[in-house]
Design a protein around this motif. Structure first.
Motif, PDB file in Angstrom:
ATOM      1  N   ASP A   1      -5.664 -10.708  -4.992  1.00 61.51           N
ATOM      2  CA  ASP A   1      -4.327  -9.773  -5.766  1.00 61.51           C
ATOM      3  C   ASP A   1      -3.893  -8.818  -5.267  1.00 61.51           C
ATOM      4  O   ASP A   1      -3.130  -7.854  -5.658  1.00 61.51           O
ATOM      5  N   THR A   2      -3.481  -8.933  -3.818  1.00 60.27           N
ATOM      6  CA  THR A   2      -2.744  -8.045  -2.699  1.00 60.27           C
ATOM      7  C   THR A   2      -1.520  -8.591  -2.199  1.00 60.27           C
ATOM      8  O   THR A   2      -1.034  -9.626  -2.338  1.00 60.27           O
ATOM      9  N   PHE A   3      -0.553  -7.613  -1.951  1.00 56.36           N
ATOM     10  CA  PHE A   3       0.747  -8.035  -1.320  1.00 56.36           C
ATOM     11  C   PHE A   3       0.742  -9.215  -0.344  1.00 56.36           C
ATOM     12  O   PHE A   3       1.433 -10.008   0.013  1.00 56.36           O
ATOM     13  N   TYR A   4      -0.473  -8.979   0.603  1.00 54.94           N
ATOM     14  CA  TYR A   4      -0.593  -9.750   1.801  1.00 54.94           C
ATOM     15  C   TYR A   4      -1.468 -11.023   1.618  1.00 54.94           C
ATOM     16  O   TYR A   4      -1.654 -11.725   2.521  1.00 54.94           O
ATOM     17  N   PHE A   5      -1.819 -11.202   0.670  1.00 50.96           N
ATOM     18  CA  PHE A   5      -2.861 -12.483   0.337  1.00 50.96           C
ATOM     19  C   PHE A   5      -2.043 -13.566   1.004  1.00 50.96           C
ATOM     20  O   PHE A   5      -2.817 -14.414   1.678  1.00 50.96           O
ATOM     21  N   ASN A   6      -0.943 -14.166   0.195  1.00 52.23           N
ATOM     22  CA  ASN A   6      -0.456 -15.194   0.641  1.00 52.23           C
ATOM     23  C   ASN A   6       0.035 -15.407   2.060  1.00 52.23           C
ATOM     24  O   ASN A   6      -0.065 -16.299   2.807  1.00 52.23           O
ATOM     25  N   GLN A   7       0.432 -14.087   2.716  1.00 57.71           N
ATOM     26  CA  GLN A   7       0.803 -14.342   4.254  1.00 57.71           C
ATOM     27  C   GLN A   7      -0.600 -14.475   5.146  1.00 57.71           C
ATOM     28  O   GLN A   7      -0.354 -15.403   5.982  1.00 57.71           O
TER      29      GLN A   7
ATOM     30  N   ARG B   1      -5.557   0.791  -6.349  1.00 56.83           N
ATOM     31  CA  ARG B   1      -4.972  -0.318  -6.054  1.00 56.83           C
ATOM     32  C   ARG B   1      -4.418  -0.018  -4.737  1.00 56.83           C
ATOM     33  O   ARG B   1      -4.065  -0.804  -3.817  1.00 56.83           O
ATOM     34  N   ALA B   2      -3.986   1.247  -4.252  1.00 59.14           N
ATOM     35  CA  ALA B   2      -3.371   1.628  -3.166  1.00 59.14           C
ATOM     36  C   ALA B   2      -4.421   1.548  -1.988  1.00 59.14           C
ATOM     37  O   ALA B   2      -4.125   0.920  -0.783  1.00 59.14           O
TER      38      ALA B   2
ATOM     39  N   ARG C   1       2.694   6.126  -3.139  1.00 58.27           N
ATOM     40  CA  ARG C   1       3.663   6.949  -3.851  1.00 58.27           C
ATOM     41  C   ARG C   1       3.363   7.259  -5.240  1.00 58.27           C
ATOM     42  O   ARG C   1       3.739   8.165  -5.700  1.00 58.27           O
ATOM     43  N   VAL C   2       3.012   6.311  -5.631  1.00 58.35           N
ATOM     44  CA  VAL C   2       2.670   6.234  -7.306  1.00 58.35           C
ATOM     45  C   VAL C   2       1.367   7.075  -7.472  1.00 58.35           C
ATOM     46  O   VAL C   2       1.552   8.122  -8.337  1.00 58.35           O
ATOM     47  N   GLU C   3       0.350   6.849  -6.456  1.00 57.71           N
ATOM     48  CA  GLU C   3      -0.747   7.802  -6.747  1.00 57.71           C
ATOM     49  C   GLU C   3      -0.236   9.382  -6.427  1.00 57.71           C
ATOM     50  O   GLU C   3      -0.557  10.423  -6.992  1.00 57.71           O
ATOM     51  N   SER C   4       0.515   9.479  -5.443  1.00 58.66           N
ATOM     52  CA  SER C   4       1.138  10.870  -5.111  1.00 58.66           C
ATOM     53  C   SER C   4       1.915  11.567  -6.239  1.00 58.66           C
ATOM     54  O   SER C   4       1.586  12.807  -6.689  1.00 58.66           O
ATOM     55  N   ASN C   5       2.646  10.821  -6.831  1.00 58.44           N
ATOM     56  CA  ASN C   5       3.427  11.473  -8.033  1.00 58.44           C
ATOM     57  C   ASN C   5       2.513  11.486  -9.154  1.00 58.44           C
ATOM     58  O   ASN C   5       2.696  12.943  -9.941  1.00 58.44           O
TER      59      ASN C   5
ATOM     60  N   ALA D   1       0.872  -1.341  -0.021  1.00 59.59           N
ATOM     61  CA  ALA D   1       0.149   0.130   0.002  1.00 59.59           C
ATOM     62  C   ALA D   1       0.881   1.374  -0.077  1.00 59.59           C
ATOM     63  O   ALA D   1       0.383   2.276  -0.672  1.00 59.59           O
ATOM     64  N   PRO D   2       1.806   1.238   0.733  1.00 52.49           N
ATOM     65  CA  PRO D   2       2.679   2.546   0.856  1.00 52.49           C
ATOM     66  C   PRO D   2       3.500   3.068  -0.557  1.00 52.49           C
ATOM     67  O   PRO D   2       3.516   3.997  -1.080  1.00 52.49           O
ATOM     68  N   GLU D   3       3.812   1.863  -1.197  1.00 55.34           N
ATOM     69  CA  GLU D   3       4.164   1.727  -2.519  1.00 55.34           C
ATOM     70  C   GLU D   3       3.201   2.434  -3.537  1.00 55.34           C
ATOM     71  O   GLU D   3       3.662   3.294  -4.440  1.00 55.34           O
TER      72      GLU D   3
END
Length: 636
Positions: A521-527, A471-472, A429-433, A424-426
């Motif tokens: 389809d998120t970063f934490y799904f597997n964890q 996505r964020a 940053r994409v959204e912010s730019n 989410a933080p990454e």
């Protein structure tokens, strides 16, 4: 003075004929041509070095043509002679008769030519006599065909050789300064009749019309161009005086070119004072160029040539000043036209700025002493203000274009982050730019040079920021669910250790549910997926314990009440399926002092704990401050 003028005219005629021979006859570079006048009859001698092969007929034809197209005569005959340089007698002779057509006073055509009358008394500003034309003189019509102007050599009868009657002096035309005799011009017996040769020999020592004419240097003094038609030189031989007069080329006639130039010079300052605009100045320049062009038509051999050159030099200086101002004004006009039209690019705007700078710099070089300074002073402030406006516009446009460049840099950074963004933080940053790029582009004015680019970039970035924002947010929710599952599991374990099975069951249920809420389809799904099975097992175990022991919340409340009085009496824990009660050091000291009141209180404490143990169905143990067991009650 008359003789001097005639001799100058004859010398000019000789130069013209010699130049025509050089131009049209091979091996004629060293030919010499001399002219003389005797009894209204023009005599032309051509001499050449020994050893040169000469086409006699061609030489005479070239001379005839030169006279036909270059001159206008009132004379009966022209005599031509050919001689080898150094010889006394010519070896060939030729005659040319000009026939004068009948005068028709009532009819004038475009081919009519007035016959000039020489007035040797009229003076000009340049101190030499100028012939004038009698406008009332009848005009003669010159025939259009060559055959009407002269008869060919084959059909002419040679005139009688010179006789004693030709002894009269011609000092008006020649000055006797040579030792040569007229025998130089007598023809050899092979070409002339015996009678002619004898007659010439009889008078050879009495008259020599070419005696005072020096040989021309072999190096030509000047070169002329002779068109076959429309020449600028016209020579008229006046029957009364026998003088050769040049009407054109400002030789001895009135020089209209010089008069016009002098008048223009006199009026120049007034014309400059009336000049209020670039258009007015252009008119003055065109007039000046026209005057100079007319002066440049005056040939080098003209007596007025030096005077014309002085005026040309003076006008050239004025032309340089006018041209300097005119170029600056023209440059300013071009810059003004470009300024009025909206620029299409930054380079075009810079080009306009450069034009204004050059125009202003050129005008600033004009000093107050210049006669055109008034025109410059009137326009310069306007030009300077316009340049300032262009500079301001250029600065703004450069600022807007820099903003667009900044927006592009931010979007490039966003795109680069987007390729590897997971958490989410990454994505934030994409959204912010992308948001930075969009906010920058929105301030670009619609009428600026970069507005079209800004519009296209906005259309490109806005969909991308929507994707990044979505996505964020999704990653943020997934992260929150994962963290919530972890926290719930920790709390469930605490409840289990405290035999608070109701709380443990509830916490494990929350942990399992939060783990399942993490999107695939998120970063934490597997964890999160890896937590579901162990959390489910822990939930089942807690549920089993809760069925056995129920809820110990009431037990804890009762223990907490029992252990608290005026002073803290005890502390407790429920673990390993038993209740442990520890006396506080303060209460334990009172108990060790064998205080009857404390002894009685301790008995009451044991009775209360016994009831609690029975209700909770758990054994209870009492320990002193040093951890020594004081009392134990097992379940029956």
């Amino acid at each position: 003075m008359k003789a001097t003028v005639q001799q100058e005219d004859l010398q000019v005629l000789g130069n013209i004929l010699q130049e025509r021979l050089v131009a049209q006859v091979l091996d004629s570079q060293d030919f010499q041509v001399k002219c003389a006048v005797k009894n209204d009859e023009l005599m032309i001698l051509t001499q050449h070095p020994n050893g040169v092969t000469v086409d006699t007929q061609q030489v005479f034809e070239v001379l005839e043509q030169a006279l036909q197209w270059q001159f206008n005569y009132q004379t009966q005959r022209v005599q031509f002679f050919l001689r080898v340089s150094g010889e006394k007698r010519p070896y060939a002779q030729h005659f040319l008769d000009f026939q004068i057509p009948t005068v028709e006073p009532e009819r004038e055509t475009e081919d009519d030519f007035p016959i000039p009358i020489v007035d040797t008394e009229k003076k000009t500003d340049y101190d030499f006599s100028v012939p004038t034309v009698d406008k009332d003189r009848e005009t003669v019509e010159i025939g259009r065909e060559r055959e009407t102007l002269f008869m060919s050599f084959d059909h002419q009868e040679p005139s009688s050789p010179l006789t004693e009657t030709e002894e009269e002096t011609i000092l008006d035309s020649f000055v006797s300064s040579s030792q040569e005799s007229f025998s130089d011009y007598a023809l050899p017996d092979s070409n002339l009749s015996l009678g002619e040769s004898e007659e010439i020999e009889d008078v050879e020592e009495k008259f020599d019309p070419f005696a005072n004419i020096p040989d021309k240097p072999k190096k030509r003094l000047f070169s002329l161009s002779f068109p076959m038609m429309g020449t600028a030189v016209v020579i008229a031989m006046v029957s009364g005086g026998g003088a050769v007069v040049l009407h054109r080329g400002c030789v001895i006639s009135e020089c209209k070119e010089l008069q016009t130039a002098q008048q223009f010079k006199n009026d120049y300052q007034q014309q400059i004072k009336r000049t209020k605009s670039q258009k007015d100045l252009l008119v003055v320049e065109q007039k000046l160029d026209g005057v100079v062009a007319e002066l440049q038509n005056i040939p080098q051999w003209s007596p007025r040539y030096q005077d014309s050159q002085l005026l040309i030099t003076s006008f050239s200086e004025q032309s340089t000043k006018i041209n300097q101002v005119l170029k600056a004004l023209q440059m300013a006009s071009l810059a003004q036209k470009k300024t009025q039209a909206p620029p299409k690019s930054l380079d075009e705007l810079r080009s306009t700025q450069n034009l204004w700078r050059q125009a202003i710099t050129s005008l600033e070089l004009i000093k107050p002493s210049n006669e055109l300074y008034g025109l410059v002073k009137a326009n310069l402030p306007t030009y300077q203000n316009t340049l300032k406006s262009v500079n301001d516009q250029l600065l703004k446009e450069e600022t807007w274009l820099q903003k667009i460049a900044t927006a592009k840099t931010a979007s490039e950074a966003a795109t680069k982050l987007q390729m590897n963004a997971k958490s989410a933080p990454e994505w934030q940053r994409v959204e912010s730019n992308f948001q930075t790029a969009i906010n920058t582009l929105k301030i670009i004015p619609i009428n600026s040079l970069g507005s079209e680019d800004a519009r296209k970039l906005l259309a490109e970035y806005q969909p991308q920021i929507i994707v990044a924002r979505s996505r964020a947010k999704k990653e943020q929710l997934a992260a929150a669910s994962y963290q919530q599952a972890i926290k719930a599991a920790i709390q469930a374990k605490i409840y289990g250790n405290q035999n608070q099975w109701a709380g443990a069951v509830k916490a494990w249920e929350q942990a399992v549910q939060s783990s399942k809420q993490v999107s695939q389809d998120t970063f934490y799904f597997n964890q999160a997926k890896a937590l579901i099975d162990p959390y489910t097992a822990s939930l089942k175990q807690a549920q089993e314990q809760f069925q056995i022991y129920g809820d110990l919340t009431q037990t804890r409340a009762e223990l907490n009440t029992t252990c608290t009085s005026r002073i803290k009496i005890c502390t407790f824990t429920i673990e390993n399926q038993e209740i442990k009660v520890n006396l506080t050091p303060e209460y334990d000291r009172l108990f060790q002092a064998n205080n009857p009141q404390i002894q009685s209180h301790f008995q009451s404490l044991k009775d209360a704990l016994k009831v609690i143990s029975q209700n909770a169905k758990l054994p209870v143990f009492i320990y002193n401050a040093q951890g020594q067991e004081r009392y134990m009650r097992q379940l029956q």
